[in-house]
Write a protein that holds these residues in place. Structure first.
Motif, mmCIF file in Angstrom:
data_model
loop_
_atom_site.group_PDB
_atom_site.id
_atom_site.type_symbol
_atom_site.label_atom_id
_atom_site.label_comp_id
_atom_site.label_asym_id
_atom_site.label_seq_id
_atom_site.Cartn_x
_atom_site.Cartn_y
_atom_site.Cartn_z
ATOM 1 N N THR A 4 0.815 -1.221 0.000
ATOM 2 C CA THR A 4 0.000 0.000 0.000
ATOM 3 C C THR A 4 0.847 1.268 0.000
ATOM 4 N N VAL A 5 0.207 2.341 -0.461
ATOM 5 C CA VAL A 5 0.744 3.693 -0.318
ATOM 6 C C VAL A 5 -0.324 4.506 0.401
ATOM 7 N N ALA A 6 0.099 5.565 1.058
ATOM 8 C CA ALA A 6 -0.846 6.461 1.733
ATOM 9 C C ALA A 6 -0.669 7.856 1.158
ATOM 10 N N ALA A 7 -1.780 8.487 0.855
ATOM 11 C CA ALA A 7 -1.768 9.868 0.388
ATOM 12 C C ALA A 7 -2.650 10.669 1.334
ATOM 13 N N ALA A 8 -2.065 11.656 2.000
ATOM 14 C CA ALA A 8 -2.808 12.509 2.930
ATOM 15 C C ALA A 8 -2.902 13.900 2.318
ATOM 16 N N PHE A 9 -4.088 14.499 2.429
ATOM 17 C CA PHE A 9 -4.343 15.812 1.850
ATOM 18 C C PHE A 9 -4.750 16.778 2.948
ATOM 19 N N GLN A 10 -4.143 17.943 2.929
ATOM 20 C CA GLN A 10 -4.444 18.944 3.947
ATOM 21 C C GLN A 10 -5.725 19.668 3.560
ATOM 22 N N THR A 11 -6.724 19.591 4.444
ATOM 23 C CA THR A 11 -8.006 20.227 4.168
ATOM 24 C C THR A 11 -8.144 21.553 4.903
ATOM 25 N N ASP A 12 -7.571 21.655 6.056
ATOM 26 C CA ASP A 12 -7.518 22.883 6.843
ATOM 27 C C ASP A 12 -6.087 23.023 7.338
ATOM 28 N N ARG A 13 -5.817 24.044 8.105
ATOM 29 C CA ARG A 13 -4.449 24.250 8.586
ATOM 30 C C ARG A 13 -3.872 23.039 9.297
ATOM 31 N N ASP A 14 -4.639 22.419 10.160
ATOM 32 C CA ASP A 14 -4.121 21.303 10.948
ATOM 33 C C ASP A 14 -4.857 19.993 10.694
ATOM 34 N N ARG A 15 -5.676 19.929 9.690
ATOM 35 C CA ARG A 15 -6.468 18.716 9.438
ATOM 36 C C ARG A 15 -6.022 18.066 8.131
ATOM 37 N N TRP A 16 -5.705 16.789 8.247
ATOM 38 C CA TRP A 16 -5.302 16.004 7.080
ATOM 39 C C TRP A 16 -6.281 14.853 6.908
ATOM 40 N N VAL A 17 -6.602 14.518 5.672
ATOM 41 C CA VAL A 17 -7.433 13.367 5.346
ATOM 42 C C VAL A 17 -6.540 12.390 4.591
ATOM 43 N N GLU A 18 -6.465 11.159 5.097
ATOM 44 C CA GLU A 18 -5.560 10.176 4.511
ATOM 45 C C GLU A 18 -6.331 9.099 3.763
ATOM 46 N N TRP A 19 -5.795 8.736 2.614
ATOM 47 C CA TRP A 19 -6.326 7.646 1.803
ATOM 48 C C TRP A 19 -5.220 6.616 1.652
ATOM 49 N N VAL A 20 -5.549 5.354 1.889
ATOM 50 C CA VAL A 20 -4.593 4.269 1.724
ATOM 51 C C VAL A 20 -5.120 3.386 0.598
ATOM 52 N N PHE A 21 -4.252 3.114 -0.354
ATOM 53 C CA PHE A 21 -4.681 2.279 -1.481
ATOM 54 C C PHE A 21 -3.497 1.473 -1.990
ATOM 55 N N GLY A 22 -3.779 0.518 -2.847
ATOM 56 C CA GLY A 22 -2.758 -0.405 -3.329
ATOM 57 C C GLY A 22 -1.706 0.268 -4.190
ATOM 58 N N ARG A 23 -0.463 -0.098 -3.958
ATOM 59 C CA ARG A 23 0.613 0.414 -4.805
ATOM 60 C C ARG A 23 0.410 -0.031 -6.245
ATOM 61 N N ASP A 24 -0.171 -1.219 -6.438
ATOM 62 C CA ASP A 24 -0.439 -1.696 -7.789
ATOM 63 C C ASP A 24 -1.433 -0.794 -8.525
ATOM 64 N N LEU A 25 -2.341 -0.160 -7.785
ATOM 65 C CA LEU A 25 -3.266 0.797 -8.395
ATOM 66 C C LEU A 25 -2.494 2.009 -8.917
ATOM 67 N N LEU A 26 -1.532 2.471 -8.159
ATOM 68 C CA LEU A 26 -0.715 3.598 -8.581
ATOM 69 C C LEU A 26 0.096 3.233 -9.825
ATOM 70 N N VAL A 27 0.660 2.037 -9.846
ATOM 71 C CA VAL A 27 1.411 1.558 -11.013
ATOM 72 C C VAL A 27 0.505 1.565 -12.241
ATOM 73 N N ALA A 28 -0.681 0.987 -12.112
ATOM 74 C CA ALA A 28 -1.616 0.918 -13.240
ATOM 75 C C ALA A 28 -2.079 2.305 -13.663
ATOM 76 N N GLY A 29 -2.298 3.193 -12.702
ATOM 77 C CA GLY A 29 -2.810 4.521 -12.997
ATOM 78 C C GLY A 29 -1.836 5.417 -13.733
ATOM 79 N N LEU A 30 -0.568 5.102 -13.703
ATOM 80 C CA LEU A 30 0.397 5.899 -14.451
ATOM 81 C C LEU A 30 0.386 5.581 -15.940
ATOM 82 N N SER A 31 -0.190 4.438 -16.309
ATOM 83 C CA SER A 31 -0.209 4.072 -17.727
ATOM 84 C C SER A 31 -1.603 4.080 -18.345
ATOM 85 N N GLY A 32 -2.643 4.184 -17.534
ATOM 86 C CA GLY A 32 -4.001 4.220 -18.074
ATOM 87 C C GLY A 32 -5.010 4.368 -16.960
ATOM 88 N N PRO A 33 -6.289 4.489 -17.317
ATOM 89 C CA PRO A 33 -7.326 4.610 -16.283
ATOM 90 C C PRO A 33 -7.288 3.402 -15.356
#
Length: 134
Positions: A34-63
Motif C-alpha cells: 500500500t501507499v498512503a496519500a494525505a491531503f491537507q483540508t484545513d491548517r491542521d487537518r489532514w485526510v488520509e487515503w490508503v490504497f494499493g501500490r499496484d493501483l498507482l502503477v496501473a494509474g500511471l499508464s491508463g485509467p
C-alpha cells in the motif's frame, strides 16, 4: 532487509484546476502493498487515503480503479498530469497531480521494495498477532 524503511514526499496538487492542496505521500516497506496519500483540508487537518501500490502503477499508464480511488493519466496536453479522484460518503474530490512527481515517488518505492517482491517484506505473523489480539 529493512522493513522499517519509510519514504514520504510533500507534493502540491490542484483541486478544481486552480486551488493548491498540500499532500503527503508515504510508503513503508513494512506495509509493502500500500501507499498512503494525505491531503491537507484545513491548517491542521489532514485526510488520509490508503490504497494499493499496484493501483498507482496501473494509474500511471491508463485509467485505473473502480472504487473510492480512481486514477487517470493525461499525457496529451504538453504538461503531464495524473488525475486522482477520491470519493467517500462525506464528499468527492478530483485532484490534479504532477505526473513526474508521482512517477518519482513510485520509483522510490520500487527501489525500497521491488514490484513482485512485496511478500518478502510483509510480516504475516505480525498481522495475525494483531488481528487475534484485539
Amino acid at each position: 532487509m529493512n522493513i522499517d524503511a519509510e519514504h514520504s514526499e510533500q507534493l502540491i496538487s490542484l483541486y478544481g484546476g486552480s486551488t493548491p492542496v498540500q499532500s503527503r505521500w508515504t510508503y513503508r516497506a513494512s506495509e509493502p502493498y500500500t501507499v498512503a496519500a494525505a491531503f491537507q483540508t484545513d491548517r491542521d487537518r489532514w485526510v488520509e487515503w490508503v490504497f494499493g501500490r499496484d493501483l498507482l502503477v496501473a494509474g500511471l499508464s491508463g485509467p485505473a480503479g473502480e472504487g473510492d480511488v480512481r486514477l487517470l493519466p493525461d499525457l496529451a496536453n504538453g504538461r503531464a498530469a495524473l488525475y486522482l479522484e477520491i470519493e467517500s460518503p462525506d464528499g468527492h474530490a478530483l485532484l490534479e497531480m504532477n505526473y513526474e512527481a508521482i512517477q518519482n515517488f513510485l520509483a522510490t518505492t520500487v527501489a525500497m521494495v521491488p514490484l513482485g517482491n512485496e511478500g518478502d517484506y510483509f510480516d504475516i505473523d505480525a498481522l495475525i498477532e494483531e488481528i487475534t489480539n484485539v
